[in-house]
Design an enzyme around this catalytic site. Structure first.
Site, PDB file in Angstrom:
ATOM      1  N   SER A 195      -2.127  -7.870   8.859  1.00 58.62           N
ATOM      2  CA  SER A 195      -2.306  -7.649   7.419  1.00 58.62           C
ATOM      3  C   SER A 195      -3.689  -8.164   6.987  1.00 58.62           C
ATOM      4  O   SER A 195      -4.694  -7.682   7.502  1.00 58.62           O
ATOM      5  CB  SER A 195      -1.169  -8.361   6.668  1.00 58.62           C
ATOM      6  OG  SER A 195      -1.002  -7.800   5.403  1.00 58.62           O
ATOM      7  N   ASP A 418       5.404   1.373   7.555  1.00 59.95           N
ATOM      8  CA  ASP A 418       4.826   0.259   6.791  1.00 59.95           C
ATOM      9  C   ASP A 418       4.703   0.690   5.332  1.00 59.95           C
ATOM     10  O   ASP A 418       3.937   1.586   5.001  1.00 59.95           O
ATOM     11  CB  ASP A 418       3.455  -0.093   7.379  1.00 59.95           C
ATOM     12  CG  ASP A 418       2.878  -1.389   6.823  1.00 59.95           C
ATOM     13  OD1 ASP A 418       3.165  -1.707   5.644  1.00 59.95           O
ATOM     14  OD2 ASP A 418       2.135  -2.072   7.547  1.00 59.95           O
ATOM     15  N   HIS A 454       6.042  -3.418   7.790  1.00 55.90           N
ATOM     16  CA  HIS A 454       4.805  -4.201   7.749  1.00 55.90           C
ATOM     17  C   HIS A 454       4.848  -5.406   8.696  1.00 55.90           C
ATOM     18  O   HIS A 454       5.689  -6.280   8.555  1.00 55.90           O
ATOM     19  CB  HIS A 454       4.563  -4.672   6.316  1.00 55.90           C
ATOM     20  CG  HIS A 454       3.184  -5.259   6.120  1.00 55.90           C
ATOM     21  ND1 HIS A 454       2.049  -4.585   6.463  1.00 55.90           N
ATOM     22  CD2 HIS A 454       2.771  -6.441   5.626  1.00 55.90           C
ATOM     23  CE1 HIS A 454       0.989  -5.327   6.185  1.00 55.90           C
ATOM     24  NE2 HIS A 454       1.398  -6.458   5.682  1.00 55.90           N
TER      25      HIS A 454
END
Ligand SMILES: *[C@@H]1O[C@H](CO)[C@@H](O)[C@H](O)[C@H]1NC(C)=O
Ligand SMILES: *[C@@H]1O[C@H](CO)[C@@H](O)[C@H](O)[C@H]1NC(C)=O
Ligand SMILES: *[C@@H]1O[C@H](CO)[C@@H](O)[C@H](O)[C@H]1NC(C)=O
Length: 529
Positions: A195, A418, A454
């Site tokens: 991320s 995601d 994610h």
């Protein structure tokens, strides 16, 4: 004559002496201040910790780590003129160093994982380090304590720290500490982050191509000014419709799409392998009845279907120009299309990243309500975001020729479900790098994991794909053996409805099932175009 030679030898003797000294380990409490170009070290403290126990702190540290013996070092530094105080912390194993360095990335608004993030790599023998980038507050979900300066304007220096500067400092400090403490450099240096941490890793490959031999950049938050704004689009769609479908209705629509497209890859496993190819006809759900909380029957309306269509299509201008990717089909819509009840009226509830980005950075107005914006306002914010911040935090320079020349290895993996950072971003970046950098098969490999959310967190129950088991180990093997990975080993998480293992193939290849073989085991698949 003889004296002249002797005099000439003196500086050489001095140099040799210095080299010997550099190879002598320095005790933990006596490490010298490292030299960092563009920064000044304020202090360095080191302390040996024996038989240290670090208690679990999910999600950063999922298990307790015991019996650590480390030298803990804090380096505080400042960038002249920036009025910042940055912490770099490193844990150096006292007796089991594996001769490797790993720097760890952050998440959300944090530049690093904190000490807990160092425990597992240090227990495996790595020197592990992170930085806080000098961002006060240590808050992953809000930059409110640092985004704006006393004048109410964006703190560009701190944003620079968060965007790229501190990541390089971390590499420089980590390597200097290793040399001083062990008396020799690390054999290999790695980056590991997801991320925000994935974005930081790509910044390193782009701007400081010699810092790391291997970079694992998972679900990277690149194209920051665009992708963050795109995360607000679902709220715009619902606000303009004046209609906020419930989570239950949204989940059911996503599940209908998954069921419709599941078998397209020849395997029925509750996962859409190629979301871009899923041509699900949303009109088929209109008027159907779904069972929601407490057994209540709810009818899916035309409005709900139209809202989901727009979320999947992504933000467009009124003349149909696509501003950014839409949400991938199969991914949960829950986080970006959250709504709340405000005194009996439904209202939007924007995700924290675009919400704080719009308020603090784009508009410099902490009171701005990002829940109530129409398409026109959205487009103006989108353009401002890109114009003002792309050069600082875009993090998507496709020229990796420096990294390629340095022999670096970049492994990116991204879940195809995601819901926060769309996998199309990583795909786009890969294609751009290929276009600009040329042959990259031995430098950059992308792995797209069907049905994975994610960072593989899987907090959405409807994302049941196989998660890469140990992509960091795959990276280390690639760097140290030179053999590039063609597929990552992956398995479903224990709470997934159906359990299976699978190969995640290097893009653009896909896992294809051998006819007649068991679809639940990875060995039955091969990677093919
Ligand atoms: C490093 O800083 C942290 C946080 O301030 C502190 O808890 C820790 O004791 C420090 N360690 C050393 C070796 O100075
Ligand atoms: C290390 O710590 C554990 C748990 O805190 C303790 O049980 C053990 O006796 C300690 N070992 C040594 C050698 O001090
Ligand atoms: C909701 O109602 C309460 C009580 O009437 C009021 O104090 C509050 O301001 C209202 N909230 C909003 C967001 O309108």
């Amino acid at each position: 004559m003889g004296l002249k030679i002797l005099l000439h030898l003196f500086p050489l003797l001095g140099l040799a002496h210095a080299l010997v000294l550099a190879r002598t380990p320095t005790p933990c409490a006596k490490l010298p201040k490292p030299h960092i170009p563009g920064a000044k070290v304020i202090s360095i403290t080191g302390e040996e910790k024996h038989n240290l126990t670090v208690l679990q702190q999910p999600p950063t540290l999922p298990i307790d780590v015991e019996a650590l013996n480390i030298c803990e070092v804090n380096v505080t530094l400042t960038h002249p003129g920036a009025f910042d105080t940055v912490l770099v912390q490193a844990w150096l194993p006292l007796d089991t160093w594996n001769e490797r360095f790993v720097a760890l990335g952050g998440s959300g608004w944090l530049a690093g994982p904190g000490s807990a993030g160092l425990a597992i790599p240090a227990s495996e023998g790595y020197v592990a380090a992170f930085t806080d980038a000098g961002l006060p507050g240590g808050n992953a979900v809000s930059p409110e304590l640092w985004a704006l300066g006393p004048d109410g304007k964006v703190s560009t220096e701190l944003l620079e720290n968060f965007a790229s500067r501190s990541v390089h400092d971390l590499a420089v400090v980590g390597k200097a500490l290793i040399k001083a403490f062990y008396g020799c450099p690390a054999k290999y240096s790695f980056w590991d982050g997801c991320s925000t941490g994935g974005r930081q890793g790509l910044v390193e490959a782009q701007k400081y191509p010699r810092d790391f031999d291997g970079i694992l950049a998972s679900a990277p938050a690149i194209y920051w000014p665009e992708y963050v704004m795109a995360e607000l689009w679902p709220q715009v769609v619902m606000y303009e419709a004046g209609y906020y479908p419930s989570r239950c209705v949204l989940d059911n629509i996503v599940n209908a799409a998954i069921s419709a497209c599941d078998a397209e890859d020849g395997v029925e496993d509750g996962v859409v392998a190629e979301p871009a190819k899923c041509k699900f006809d949303l009109s088929t759900v209109i008027g159907t009845s779904v069972i929601c909380d407490g057994g209540e029957h709810v009818e899916i309306t035309e409005q709900a279907a139209s809202i989901v269509r727009k979320m999947w299509e992504g933000p467009t201008t009124s003349d149909g120009k696509q501003l950014w990717h839409g949400m991938p089909i199969g991914a949960s819509l829950a986080d970006l299309s959250a709504s709340q009840d405000v005194n009996g009226t439904a209202a939007g509830s924007p995700f924290f990243v675009p919400d704080t980005w719009a308020r603090y950075f784009i508009l410099e107005d902490p009171d701005f309500n990002a829940a109530n914006i129409n398409t026109e306002k959205f487009i103006s914010l989108f353009r401002k975001s890109k114009k003002r911040f792309d050069s600082i935090i875009g993090s998507a320079n496709p020229d990796l020729s420096g990294f390629k020349k340095a022999g670096g290895k970049l492994l990116v993996w991204h879940g195809l479900s995601d819901q926060l950072i769309y996998p199309q971003d990583s795909e786009q970046y890969y294609r751009e790098v290929q276009h600009v950098t040329g042959y990259i098969e031995d430098t950059f490999r992308l792995f797209l994991a069907p049905g994975v959310d994610h960072c593989g967190a899987g907090f959405a129950s409807i994302a049941p794909g196989a998660v890469p088991k140990n992509p960091f180990r795959d990276l280390v093997t690639w760097v140290e053996s030179g053999k590039r990975p063609d597929a990552l080993e992956a398995a479903t998480t224990p709470n997934a409805k159906t359990q299976f293992t699978r190969k995640i193939c290097a893009y653009p290849r896909m896992a294809v099932l051998h006819e007649g073989e068991d679809p639940t085991v990875a060995e039955s698949y091969e990677c093919a175009l």
